[in-house]
Write an enzyme that holds these catalytic residues in place. Structure first.
Site, PDB file in Angstrom:
ATOM      1  N   SER A 145      36.284   0.654 -46.134  1.00  0.00           N
ATOM      2  CA  SER A 145      36.387   0.360 -47.561  1.00  0.00           C
ATOM      3  C   SER A 145      36.801   1.622 -48.297  1.00  0.00           C
ATOM      4  O   SER A 145      36.457   2.737 -47.871  1.00  0.00           O
ATOM      5  CB  SER A 145      35.041  -0.126 -48.107  1.00  0.00           C
ATOM      6  OG  SER A 145      35.069  -0.212 -49.525  1.00  0.00           O
ATOM      7  N   TYR A 158      26.097   1.497 -49.365  1.00  0.00           N
ATOM      8  CA  TYR A 158      27.301   0.836 -48.843  1.00  0.00           C
ATOM      9  C   TYR A 158      28.428   1.859 -48.722  1.00  0.00           C
ATOM     10  O   TYR A 158      29.112   1.930 -47.693  1.00  0.00           O
ATOM     11  CB  TYR A 158      27.717  -0.308 -49.757  1.00  0.00           C
ATOM     12  CG  TYR A 158      29.001  -0.975 -49.325  1.00  0.00           C
ATOM     13  CD1 TYR A 158      29.031  -1.840 -48.241  1.00  0.00           C
ATOM     14  CD2 TYR A 158      30.198  -0.722 -49.997  1.00  0.00           C
ATOM     15  CE1 TYR A 158      30.217  -2.437 -47.834  1.00  0.00           C
ATOM     16  CE2 TYR A 158      31.385  -1.316 -49.599  1.00  0.00           C
ATOM     17  CZ  TYR A 158      31.389  -2.168 -48.523  1.00  0.00           C
ATOM     18  OH  TYR A 158      32.572  -2.758 -48.105  1.00  0.00           O
ATOM     19  N   LYS A 162      30.324   3.144 -45.207  1.00  0.00           N
ATOM     20  CA  LYS A 162      31.766   3.057 -44.965  1.00  0.00           C
ATOM     21  C   LYS A 162      32.388   4.444 -44.806  1.00  0.00           C
ATOM     22  O   LYS A 162      33.355   4.616 -44.041  1.00  0.00           O
ATOM     23  CB  LYS A 162      32.441   2.281 -46.102  1.00  0.00           C
ATOM     24  CG  LYS A 162      32.061   0.809 -46.134  1.00  0.00           C
ATOM     25  CD  LYS A 162      32.375   0.098 -44.820  1.00  0.00           C
ATOM     26  CE  LYS A 162      32.136  -1.396 -44.902  1.00  0.00           C
ATOM     27  NZ  LYS A 162      32.526  -2.102 -43.653  1.00  0.00           N
TER      28      LYS A 162
END
Length: 251
Positions: A145, A158, A162
């Site tokens: 991401s 998160y 990533k």
């Protein structure tokens, strides 16, 4: 792209980006394993759609954060199709937590995010490597991401997961060369149900992207397929976000 006689696993392939990857790899000729954790009906729908288009696919359940389930999925893939060429690590989890709300980043949130997004990808890779080494041209594609580059996204953990996936991609590319290539795609905002983003959020970002539109699941799948087939490319990250990370919002 010609993936005839190739076998691919796409994790988290029942919906969204994973579904786009599974369907495109099958369209290019690969036999595809549509992995799911809980969404059996959705995964079976993807298998049916691939079959209706003339492709070959099966669905296999495995929670990627559970190593024994991952090992069973890899074994079932090899038993069904005779080997494994491509692994697309797409399965992920997140929940939206504003980055300044540090107290909401509980151990449970940290564990679930890292166990799925990072450790899960590693479990899949570790189980797949012995089989992929037997197949010349094998490749791993990690769906990361732009959150891992920009430090933004649905939550701080998160983004951290990533970012770690991107560095792990480079480490693995070095460790597994020359037998297996390892690359990553870093999508920006894509209209999926992931993390519960609203249409208002999608529309507001879309208006300021340099290209004036959001990338689609199909765009991400095309990048993943390119990296799977690009025999001289490893340790690379392709950003697919309509230019937001590279040049910033449109003025």
């Amino acid at each position: 792209m010609n993936f005839a006689n190739r076998v691919a696993i796409v994790t988290g392939a029942g919906t969204g980006i994973g579904r786009s990857c599974a369907e495109l790899f099958a369209r290019y000729g690969a036999k595809v394993v549509v992995n799911y954790s809980k969404s059996k009906d959705a995964a079976d729908e993807v298998v049916a759609a691939i079959a209706a288009a003339g492709g070959i696919a099966i669905s296999l359940q495995a929670d990627v954060s559970n190593e024994s389930q991952v090992q069973a999925m890899i074994a079932a893939t090899v038993e069904a199709f005779g080997g494994l060429d491509y692994l697309v690590n797409n399965a992920g989890w997140s929940t939206r937590i504003p980055h300044h709300e540090l107290d909401r980043l509980t151990d449970e949130v940290w564990d679930k995010t890292l166990n799925t997004n990072l450790r899960g990808a590693f479990y899949c890779i570790r189980a797949a490597v012995p089989h992929m080494k037997k197949r010349p041209g094998s490749a791993i594609v990690n769906i990361a991401s732009v959150a891992g580059i920009a430090g933004m996204g649905s939550s701080m953990v998160y983004a951290a997961s990533k970012g770690a996936m991107l560095t792990m991609t480079k480490s693995l590319a070095r460790a597994l060369a020359p037998d297996i290539r390892v690359n990553a795609v870093a999508p920006g905002f894509v209209r999926t149900a992931f993390a519960g983003w609203t249409e208002d959020a999608f529309s507001s970002v879309e208006k300021i992207t340099p290209l004036g539109h959001l990338a689609t699941g199909d765009d991400i799948a095309e990048a993943a397929a390119y990296l799977a087939g690009a025999t001289s490319v490893t340790a690379e990250i392709i950003v697919v976000d309509s230019g937001m990370v590279a040049v910033g919002p449109r003025q």
